[in-house]
Write a protein that holds these residues in place. Structure first.
Motif, mmCIF file in Angstrom:
data_model
loop_
_atom_site.group_PDB
_atom_site.id
_atom_site.type_symbol
_atom_site.label_atom_id
_atom_site.label_comp_id
_atom_site.label_asym_id
_atom_site.label_seq_id
_atom_site.Cartn_x
_atom_site.Cartn_y
_atom_site.Cartn_z
ATOM 1 N N ARG A 136 0.770 -1.299 0.083
ATOM 2 C CA ARG A 136 -0.063 0.064 0.074
ATOM 3 C C ARG A 136 0.653 1.308 -0.209
ATOM 4 O O ARG A 136 0.414 2.439 0.083
ATOM 5 C CB ARG A 136 -0.894 0.116 1.063
ATOM 6 N N LYS A 137 2.073 1.189 -0.336
ATOM 7 C CA LYS A 137 2.974 2.211 -0.403
ATOM 8 C C LYS A 137 3.319 2.495 -2.042
ATOM 9 O O LYS A 137 3.567 1.490 -2.648
ATOM 10 C CB LYS A 137 4.369 2.221 0.255
ATOM 11 N N VAL A 138 3.275 3.657 -2.298
ATOM 12 C CA VAL A 138 3.298 4.159 -3.706
ATOM 13 C C VAL A 138 4.335 4.938 -3.939
ATOM 14 O O VAL A 138 4.876 5.761 -3.076
ATOM 15 C CB VAL A 138 1.932 5.063 -4.351
ATOM 16 N N LYS A 139 5.373 4.588 -4.977
ATOM 17 C CA LYS A 139 6.389 5.405 -5.532
ATOM 18 C C LYS A 139 6.183 5.850 -7.010
ATOM 19 O O LYS A 139 5.764 4.802 -7.608
ATOM 20 C CB LYS A 139 7.666 4.581 -5.199
ATOM 21 N N ARG A 140 6.691 6.941 -7.165
ATOM 22 C CA ARG A 140 6.382 7.265 -8.821
ATOM 23 C C ARG A 140 7.832 7.602 -9.190
ATOM 24 O O ARG A 140 8.443 8.546 -8.668
ATOM 25 C CB ARG A 140 5.530 8.427 -9.014
ATOM 26 N N LEU A 141 8.434 6.962 -10.253
ATOM 27 C CA LEU A 141 9.524 7.331 -10.901
ATOM 28 C C LEU A 141 9.784 7.718 -12.395
ATOM 29 O O LEU A 141 8.964 7.158 -13.120
ATOM 30 C CB LEU A 141 10.493 6.056 -10.761
ATOM 31 N N SER A 142 10.477 8.606 -12.505
ATOM 32 C CA SER A 142 10.355 9.077 -14.097
ATOM 33 C C SER A 142 10.930 7.994 -14.844
ATOM 34 O O SER A 142 11.554 7.266 -14.714
ATOM 35 C CB SER A 142 10.902 10.450 -14.097
ATOM 36 N N THR A 143 10.552 8.211 -16.107
ATOM 37 C CA THR A 143 10.993 7.527 -17.353
ATOM 38 C C THR A 143 11.455 8.411 -18.415
ATOM 39 O O THR A 143 11.561 9.595 -18.279
ATOM 40 C CB THR A 143 9.985 6.384 -18.053
ATOM 41 N N SER A 144 12.179 7.802 -19.371
ATOM 42 C CA SER A 144 12.931 8.543 -20.402
ATOM 43 C C SER A 144 11.498 8.845 -21.476
ATOM 44 O O SER A 144 11.940 9.196 -22.755
ATOM 45 C CB SER A 144 14.044 7.938 -21.134
ATOM 46 N N LEU A 145 10.318 8.339 -21.319
ATOM 47 C CA LEU A 145 9.176 8.317 -22.301
ATOM 48 C C LEU A 145 8.415 9.570 -22.049
ATOM 49 O O LEU A 145 8.084 9.886 -20.969
ATOM 50 C CB LEU A 145 8.307 7.220 -21.899
ATOM 51 N N PHE A 146 8.008 10.286 -23.139
ATOM 52 C CA PHE A 146 7.232 11.542 -22.921
ATOM 53 C C PHE A 146 5.974 11.308 -23.841
ATOM 54 O O PHE A 146 5.936 10.880 -25.065
ATOM 55 C CB PHE A 146 7.827 12.766 -23.538
ATOM 56 N N ALA A 147 4.903 11.731 -23.538
ATOM 57 C CA ALA A 147 3.622 11.518 -23.998
ATOM 58 C C ALA A 147 3.130 13.095 -24.699
ATOM 59 O O ALA A 147 3.355 14.113 -23.950
ATOM 60 C CB ALA A 147 2.496 11.003 -23.199
ATOM 61 N N THR A 148 2.544 13.068 -25.955
ATOM 62 C CA THR A 148 1.763 14.239 -26.260
ATOM 63 C C THR A 148 0.410 14.124 -26.198
ATOM 64 O O THR A 148 -0.066 13.019 -25.821
ATOM 65 C CB THR A 148 2.219 14.267 -27.761
ATOM 66 N N SER A 149 -0.479 15.259 -26.503
ATOM 67 C CA SER A 149 -1.841 15.098 -26.309
ATOM 68 C C SER A 149 -2.579 13.887 -27.323
ATOM 69 O O SER A 149 -3.526 13.613 -27.020
ATOM 70 C CB SER A 149 -2.303 16.524 -26.426
ATOM 71 N N LYS A 150 -1.834 13.558 -28.534
ATOM 72 C CA LYS A 150 -2.320 12.874 -29.283
ATOM 73 C C LYS A 150 -2.257 11.139 -28.959
ATOM 74 O O LYS A 150 -2.799 10.577 -29.177
ATOM 75 C CB LYS A 150 -1.491 12.688 -30.609
ATOM 76 N N ASP A 151 -1.314 11.141 -27.865
ATOM 77 C CA ASP A 151 -1.143 9.826 -27.244
ATOM 78 C C ASP A 151 -1.879 9.349 -26.215
ATOM 79 O O ASP A 151 -2.103 8.392 -25.654
ATOM 80 C CB ASP A 151 0.348 9.616 -26.809
ATOM 81 N N LEU A 152 -2.875 10.295 -25.803
ATOM 82 C CA LEU A 152 -3.686 10.220 -24.516
ATOM 83 C C LEU A 152 -4.923 10.495 -24.817
ATOM 84 O O LEU A 152 -5.596 11.238 -25.666
ATOM 85 C CB LEU A 152 -3.270 11.493 -23.427
ATOM 86 N N THR A 153 -5.876 9.578 -23.961
ATOM 87 C CA THR A 153 -7.394 9.898 -23.785
ATOM 88 C C THR A 153 -7.740 10.952 -23.271
ATOM 89 O O THR A 153 -6.756 11.653 -22.457
ATOM 90 C CB THR A 153 -7.784 8.575 -23.364
#
Length: 74
Positions: A28-45
């Motif tokens: 129940r512990k959350v960790k968020r780590l960055s990646t080298s991936l980037f999304a544009t608005s075309k890639d998202l719902t």
């Protein structure tokens, strides 16, 4: 341990892209780590999820799968 790809709606960069984060959960512990991936608005719902048809989705899934395999070896 569970892994997911996540995009924070309020973390838009000046060039209009969003960093894809690795969302790790353990006990129940959350960790968020960055990646080298980037999304544009075309890639998202509208819900800020990566579209199934996007090439970014395959890359993010591959990254998550590699982390799951590493953890399975431990």
């Amino acid at each position: 341990m569970t892994f997911n790809a996540e995009i924070k709606r309020d973390k838009r960069k000046q060039n209009g892209t969003y960093n894809v984060k690795r969302h790790l959960t353990l006990d129940r512990k959350v960790k968020r780590l960055s990646t080298s991936l980037f999304a544009t608005s075309k890639d998202l719902t509208e819900d800020f999820k990566i579209k199934q048809s996007s090439p970014l989705r395959r890359e993010a899934d591959s990254l998550i799968r590699s982390y799951q395999e590493r953890c399975a070896k431990l």
